[in-house]
Scaffold this motif. Structure first.
Motif, PDB file in Angstrom:
ATOM      1  N   LEU A  26       0.822  -1.210   0.000  1.00  0.00           N
ATOM      2  CA  LEU A  26       0.000   0.000   0.000  1.00  0.00           C
ATOM      3  C   LEU A  26       0.859   1.265   0.000  1.00  0.00           C
ATOM      4  CD1 LEU A  26      -2.851  -1.033   2.438  1.00  0.00           C
ATOM      5  CD2 LEU A  26      -3.002  -0.729  -0.034  1.00  0.00           C
ATOM      6  N   ILE A  27       1.953   1.244   0.738  1.00  0.00           N
ATOM      7  CA  ILE A  27       2.849   2.401   0.760  1.00  0.00           C
ATOM      8  C   ILE A  27       3.450   2.627  -0.622  1.00  0.00           C
ATOM      9  CG2 ILE A  27       5.068   3.247   1.646  1.00  0.00           C
ATOM     10  CD1 ILE A  27       4.267   1.988   4.354  1.00  0.00           C
ATOM     11  N   VAL A  28       3.892   1.559  -1.268  1.00  0.00           N
ATOM     12  CA  VAL A  28       4.456   1.678  -2.609  1.00  0.00           C
ATOM     13  C   VAL A  28       3.410   2.231  -3.570  1.00  0.00           C
ATOM     14  CG1 VAL A  28       5.287   0.335  -4.580  1.00  0.00           C
ATOM     15  CG2 VAL A  28       6.214  -0.090  -2.304  1.00  0.00           C
ATOM     16  N   ALA A  29       2.190   1.726  -3.499  1.00  0.00           N
ATOM     17  CA  ALA A  29       1.124   2.191  -4.391  1.00  0.00           C
ATOM     18  C   ALA A  29       0.818   3.673  -4.158  1.00  0.00           C
ATOM     19  CB  ALA A  29      -0.129   1.348  -4.192  1.00  0.00           C
ATOM     20  N   VAL A  30       0.776   4.090  -2.912  1.00  0.00           N
ATOM     21  CA  VAL A  30       0.481   5.492  -2.605  1.00  0.00           C
ATOM     22  C   VAL A  30       1.614   6.400  -3.081  1.00  0.00           C
ATOM     23  CG1 VAL A  30       0.222   7.133  -0.703  1.00  0.00           C
ATOM     24  CG2 VAL A  30      -1.090   5.021  -0.710  1.00  0.00           C
ATOM     25  N   VAL A  31       2.856   6.000  -2.872  1.00  0.00           N
ATOM     26  CA  VAL A  31       3.993   6.820  -3.307  1.00  0.00           C
ATOM     27  C   VAL A  31       3.986   6.956  -4.826  1.00  0.00           C
ATOM     28  CG1 VAL A  31       6.521   6.880  -3.476  1.00  0.00           C
ATOM     29  CG2 VAL A  31       5.434   6.349  -1.297  1.00  0.00           C
ATOM     30  N   ARG A  32       3.783   5.844  -5.526  1.00  0.00           N
ATOM     31  CA  ARG A  32       3.767   5.900  -7.001  1.00  0.00           C
ATOM     32  C   ARG A  32       2.590   6.729  -7.509  1.00  0.00           C
ATOM     33  NH1 ARG A  32       7.264   2.658 -10.081  1.00  0.00           N
ATOM     34  NH2 ARG A  32       8.477   1.288  -8.761  1.00  0.00           N
ATOM     35  N   ALA A  33       1.408   6.539  -6.940  1.00  0.00           N
ATOM     36  CA  ALA A  33       0.229   7.299  -7.376  1.00  0.00           C
ATOM     37  C   ALA A  33       0.403   8.786  -7.077  1.00  0.00           C
ATOM     38  CB  ALA A  33      -1.022   6.757  -6.690  1.00  0.00           C
ATOM     39  N   SER A  34       1.006   9.111  -5.947  1.00  0.00           N
ATOM     40  CA  SER A  34       1.236  10.515  -5.597  1.00  0.00           C
ATOM     41  C   SER A  34       2.187  11.181  -6.575  1.00  0.00           C
ATOM     42  CB  SER A  34       1.802  10.626  -4.182  1.00  0.00           C
ATOM     43  OG  SER A  34       0.890  10.105  -3.255  1.00  0.00           O
ATOM     44  N   VAL A  52      13.283   5.973  -1.481  1.00  0.00           N
ATOM     45  CA  VAL A  52      12.285   5.524  -0.494  1.00  0.00           C
ATOM     46  C   VAL A  52      12.500   4.056  -0.156  1.00  0.00           C
ATOM     47  CG1 VAL A  52       9.817   5.067  -0.160  1.00  0.00           C
ATOM     48  CG2 VAL A  52      10.561   7.252  -1.100  1.00  0.00           C
ATOM     49  N   LEU A  53      12.780   3.241  -1.157  1.00  0.00           N
ATOM     50  CA  LEU A  53      13.000   1.810  -0.936  1.00  0.00           C
ATOM     51  C   LEU A  53      14.245   1.561  -0.090  1.00  0.00           C
ATOM     52  CD1 LEU A  53      11.875  -0.965  -1.702  1.00  0.00           C
ATOM     53  CD2 LEU A  53      13.404  -0.935  -3.662  1.00  0.00           C
ATOM     54  N   ILE A  54      15.329   2.242  -0.395  1.00  0.00           N
ATOM     55  CA  ILE A  54      16.565   2.082   0.381  1.00  0.00           C
ATOM     56  C   ILE A  54      16.355   2.545   1.824  1.00  0.00           C
ATOM     57  CG2 ILE A  54      18.914   2.981   0.654  1.00  0.00           C
ATOM     58  CD1 ILE A  54      19.072   2.939  -2.450  1.00  0.00           C
ATOM     59  N   ALA A  55      15.650   3.652   2.008  1.00  0.00           N
ATOM     60  CA  ALA A  55      15.376   4.148   3.362  1.00  0.00           C
ATOM     61  C   ALA A  55      14.513   3.168   4.147  1.00  0.00           C
ATOM     62  CB  ALA A  55      14.697   5.512   3.295  1.00  0.00           C
ATOM     63  N   ALA A  56      13.500   2.598   3.492  1.00  0.00           N
ATOM     64  CA  ALA A  56      12.623   1.647   4.179  1.00  0.00           C
ATOM     65  C   ALA A  56      13.387   0.401   4.599  1.00  0.00           C
ATOM     66  CB  ALA A  56      11.455   1.269   3.271  1.00  0.00           C
ATOM     67  N   ILE A  57      14.250  -0.091   3.732  1.00  0.00           N
ATOM     68  CA  ILE A  57      15.041  -1.280   4.074  1.00  0.00           C
ATOM     69  C   ILE A  57      16.020  -0.965   5.196  1.00  0.00           C
ATOM     70  CG2 ILE A  57      16.800  -2.868   3.204  1.00  0.00           C
ATOM     71  CD1 ILE A  57      15.318  -2.721   0.483  1.00  0.00           C
ATOM     72  N   ALA A  58      16.656   0.200   5.123  1.00  0.00           N
ATOM     73  CA  ALA A  58      17.619   0.584   6.160  1.00  0.00           C
ATOM     74  C   ALA A  58      16.950   0.717   7.524  1.00  0.00           C
ATOM     75  CB  ALA A  58      18.307   1.890   5.776  1.00  0.00           C
ATOM     76  N   LEU A  59      15.709   1.189   7.542  1.00  0.00           N
ATOM     77  CA  LEU A  59      15.010   1.371   8.814  1.00  0.00           C
ATOM     78  C   LEU A  59      14.487   0.063   9.402  1.00  0.00           C
ATOM     79  CD1 LEU A  59      12.999   4.615   8.025  1.00  0.00           C
ATOM     80  CD2 LEU A  59      14.951   4.376   9.571  1.00  0.00           C
ATOM     81  N   THR A  60      14.284  -0.948   8.557  1.00  0.00           N
ATOM     82  CA  THR A  60      13.693  -2.193   9.057  1.00  0.00           C
ATOM     83  C   THR A  60      14.691  -3.324   9.269  1.00  0.00           C
ATOM     84  OG1 THR A  60      13.151  -2.892   6.806  1.00  0.00           O
ATOM     85  CG2 THR A  60      11.452  -1.702   8.030  1.00  0.00           C
ATOM     86  N   ILE A  61      15.945  -3.116   8.911  1.00  0.00           N
ATOM     87  CA  ILE A  61      16.953  -4.161   9.103  1.00  0.00           C
ATOM     88  C   ILE A  61      17.241  -4.316  10.589  1.00  0.00           C
ATOM     89  CG2 ILE A  61      19.400  -4.688   8.811  1.00  0.00           C
ATOM     90  CD1 ILE A  61      19.254  -3.599   6.033  1.00  0.00           C
ATOM     91  N   ASP A  62      17.299  -5.561  11.044  1.00  0.00           N
ATOM     92  CA  ASP A  62      17.660  -5.837  12.432  1.00  0.00           C
ATOM     93  C   ASP A  62      19.179  -5.894  12.518  1.00  0.00           C
ATOM     94  OD1 ASP A  62      17.770  -6.485  15.057  1.00  0.00           O
ATOM     95  OD2 ASP A  62      16.876  -8.477  14.844  1.00  0.00           O
ATOM     96  N   ARG A  63      19.776  -4.788  12.918  1.00  0.00           N
ATOM     97  CA  ARG A  63      21.232  -4.691  12.922  1.00  0.00           C
ATOM     98  C   ARG A  63      21.901  -5.584  13.960  1.00  0.00           C
ATOM     99  NH1 ARG A  63      19.288   0.002  11.195  1.00  0.00           N
ATOM    100  NH2 ARG A  63      20.227   0.958   9.383  1.00  0.00           N
ATOM    101  N   SER A  64      21.143  -6.026  14.944  1.00  0.00           N
ATOM    102  CA  SER A  64      21.737  -6.892  15.968  1.00  0.00           C
ATOM    103  C   SER A  64      22.055  -8.275  15.406  1.00  0.00           C
ATOM    104  CB  SER A  64      20.800  -7.014  17.160  1.00  0.00           C
ATOM    105  OG  SER A  64      19.609  -7.680  16.797  1.00  0.00           O
ATOM    106  N   LYS A  65      21.420  -8.658  14.311  1.00  0.00           N
ATOM    107  CA  LYS A  65      21.660  -9.982  13.713  1.00  0.00           C
ATOM    108  C   LYS A  65      22.695  -9.935  12.602  1.00  0.00           C
ATOM    109  CE  LYS A  65      17.069 -11.738  14.708  1.00  0.00           C
ATOM    110  NZ  LYS A  65      15.817 -12.237  14.153  1.00  0.00           N
ATOM    111  N   MET A  66      23.182  -8.742  12.283  1.00  0.00           N
ATOM    112  CA  MET A  66      24.164  -8.615  11.210  1.00  0.00           C
ATOM    113  C   MET A  66      25.565  -8.849  11.748  1.00  0.00           C
ATOM    114  SD  MET A  66      22.737  -5.324   9.101  1.00  0.00           S
ATOM    115  CE  MET A  66      24.234  -5.200   8.188  1.00  0.00           C
TER     116      MET A  66
END
Length: 70
Positions: A26-34, A52-66
Motif C-alpha cells: 500500500l505504501i508503494v502504491a500510494v507513493v507511485r500514485a502521488s 524511499v526503498l533504500i530508506a525503508a530497508i535501512a530502517l527495518t533491518i535488524d542490525r543486531s543480527k548482522m
C-alpha cells in the motif's frame, strides 16, 4: 497452556508477515500514485522510489543480527 501459547505465536507470525507485506504494498502504491498525481517526470520517479526503498530497508533491518565484515 505453554504448548497453546507456543503454537499461537508460531501461527501468528505468518499473519504479521502478511500484514506487513500488505502495508508495504500500500505504501508503494500510494507513493507511485502521488508522484503521478503531482506530475513528477518518469526518471525522477525512479530515483525517488529508489531512495524511499533504500530508506525503508535501512530502517527495518535488524542490525543486531548482522555480522560485521572487515
Amino acid at each position: 497452556m505453554l504448548i497453546a501459547t507456543s503454537n499461537f505465536r508460531v501461527l501468528r507470525r505468518p499473519l504479521e508477515s502478511a500484514l506487513n507485506t500488505l502495508v508495504g504494498v500500500l505504501i508503494v502504491a500510494v507513493v507511485r500514485a502521488s508522484m503521478l498525481y503531482f506530475g513528477v517526470p518518469a526518471t525522477s520517479q525512479q530515483i525517488v522510489f529508489g531512495i524511499v526503498l533504500i530508506a525503508a530497508i535501512a530502517l527495518t533491518i535488524d542490525r543486531s543480527k548482522m555480522r560485521i565484515v572487515k
